[in-house]
Write an enzyme that holds these catalytic residues in place. Sequence first.
Site, PDB file in Angstrom:
ATOM      1  N   LYS A 335      -1.355  -1.624  -3.101  1.00  0.00           N
ATOM      2  CA  LYS A 335      -1.490  -1.931  -1.678  1.00  0.00           C
ATOM      3  C   LYS A 335      -0.158  -2.429  -1.102  1.00  0.00           C
ATOM      4  O   LYS A 335       0.233  -2.065   0.005  1.00  0.00           O
ATOM      5  CB  LYS A 335      -2.569  -2.996  -1.500  1.00  0.00           C
ATOM      6  CG  LYS A 335      -3.126  -2.996  -0.126  1.00  0.00           C
ATOM      7  CD  LYS A 335      -4.473  -3.643  -0.108  1.00  0.00           C
ATOM      8  CE  LYS A 335      -4.856  -3.890   1.338  1.00  0.00           C
ATOM      9  NZ  LYS A 335      -5.953  -4.808   1.416  1.00  0.00           N
TER      10      LYS A 335
HETATM   11  C1  F1P Z   1       2.912   0.791   3.197  1.00  0.00           C
HETATM   12  C2  F1P Z   1       2.576   1.556   1.931  1.00  0.00           C
HETATM   13  C3  F1P Z   1       1.598   2.652   2.295  1.00  0.00           C
HETATM   14  C4  F1P Z   1       1.121   3.406   1.102  1.00  0.00           C
HETATM   15  C5  F1P Z   1       0.669   2.478  -0.039  1.00  0.00           C
HETATM   16  C6  F1P Z   1       1.602   1.350  -0.253  1.00  0.00           C
HETATM   17  O1  F1P Z   1       3.062  -0.543   3.034  1.00  0.00           O
HETATM   18  O2  F1P Z   1       3.755   2.069   1.397  1.00  0.00           O
HETATM   19  O3  F1P Z   1       2.151   3.560   3.192  1.00  0.00           O
HETATM   20  O4  F1P Z   1       0.021   4.182   1.486  1.00  0.00           O
HETATM   21  O5  F1P Z   1      -0.582   2.005   0.229  1.00  0.00           O
HETATM   22  O6  F1P Z   1       1.967   0.725   0.980  1.00  0.00           O
HETATM   23  P1  F1P Z   1       3.251  -1.533   4.223  1.00  0.00           P
HETATM   24  O7  F1P Z   1       4.697  -1.878   4.267  1.00  0.00           O
HETATM   25  O8  F1P Z   1       2.802  -0.874   5.483  1.00  0.00           O
HETATM   26  O9  F1P Z   1       2.395  -2.729   3.886  1.00  0.00           O
END
Ligand code: F1P
Length: 339
Positions: A335
Site C-alpha cells: 500500500k
Molecule cells: C501510490 C502507489 C500506488 C500503487 C501501489 C503503491 O502511492 O504507488 O499507485 O497502486 O498501491 O502505492 P501513494 O504515494 O499515492 O500513497
Amino acid sequence: MLREIYEQPDALRRTLLEEGNIEKVAKILSEKEYRFYLFGCGSSHYICLCGKSALETYAEVDAYVTPSSEFYEYPPPQAKSQAAALGVSRSGETTETVRAISKANQLGAFTVSITNTRESSMARNSKLAITVNAGEEKSVIMTKTFTTQVYALQLLALHYAQNRGKDVGKQLSQARKMPELAQETLTLGEKMRELALNCGSQKFIFLGGGSSYGASLEGSLKLKETSYIHSEAYHPLEFRHGPIAVVDEKTLVICLVPKRPSKEYVELIKEIKEKGANVLAVTSGANVPANQTLTTPGVDEALSPTIQIIPLQLFAYHYCVGNGLNPDAPRHLKKVVKI
Ligand code: F1P
C-alpha cells in the site's frame, strides 16, 4: 476494491466539502506567476497527468509532470522560486514523493501536497496541503483516491482560473455535479462485467490523448495490478508508430474518445478494427467505428478523466475476479512503498 469503486460518488462529495480549502490554496497560488511541477508515483503520477490537463486548460499555466523519483534525481532547472511544486500521494508517505517535496523546498519552489491523509510527512513538509477526504482506502489498488485526487486538482485549476479573472463559471458548476455524474457512470458496471468475462483477449491496449492520457495509463495499470496481465497505454496517434504491430484477433483496444475526435483518431479506430482487434470506445457522445461503444455522462473535456476511469476500474476488477484472482490481495504490491 469493488466497495471502494462504488463509494466514489460519496468520496467525491466529501472532496467537495474541502472546496473551501482548495479555494484558499488556489487564491494563494494565483497571486504569483508560477510554473507548475506535479509529481507522484504509480497511480498518483497519472493523477498528475490528469491535473496537468485541467491546469493548462482552465488556468492556462505551464504544467510539467514527472514521476517523483525523476523530480528529485533530475530536478528540472526551472523548478525554483517561480515554481509551484504539487506532490500527489494517497498516503503522503511514499519515499520518492516525500523526497521530491524536500527537493522542491530546497530549490525554493512553493510546495503543496495533495493527499488523502491529513497528518503525513508530505503535508508537514509542504507550505500548503489539500486533503481529499475520500475516507480510508483499504484496498492496495487505488480507486476512490484516484478520482478524488484528480477531482481536487480540477477544482484547484478552476478556482485558480477564476481568481485570474477567467470565465469558468459553467465548468465549475459542472465540476460540482461530479458526484452525481460518477453515480450515473457506475451503472456501466454490468456491461463492464460482461465484457471482462467474455472478451477472450490476451493483449490489452488503452488509448487516450490530452486529458484522457492519464486515465488510459491508469486503466492499463489497474489491469496489471489486479490481473498480472501485460497491457500498455498510448496517445492514440503514437500507437501507429510501432506498437500497432502487436494487434491481432486476441487484442482488446479500449479507446477513450473525446466528444469530437479528430478525423485521424476515427481512422485509427477503423484501422485497428480491420486488423482484427476488438475495439471498445468509451465516449460521452462520439460516433466511432468501434466494435462496441460505451456511453459515459457528458462532461467538459478537462474534467472527463474523473468519469472515464470508472468503467476501466470496473473492467479490471471483473477481469481479475473472472480469472479466479483476488484484487484485495494483489501480488508483489504494497500500500505504501518505502525505499
Ligand atoms: C501510490 C502507489 C500506488 C500503487 C501501489 C503503491 O502511492 O504507488 O499507485 O497502486 O498501491 O502505492 P501513494 O504515494 O499515492 O500513497
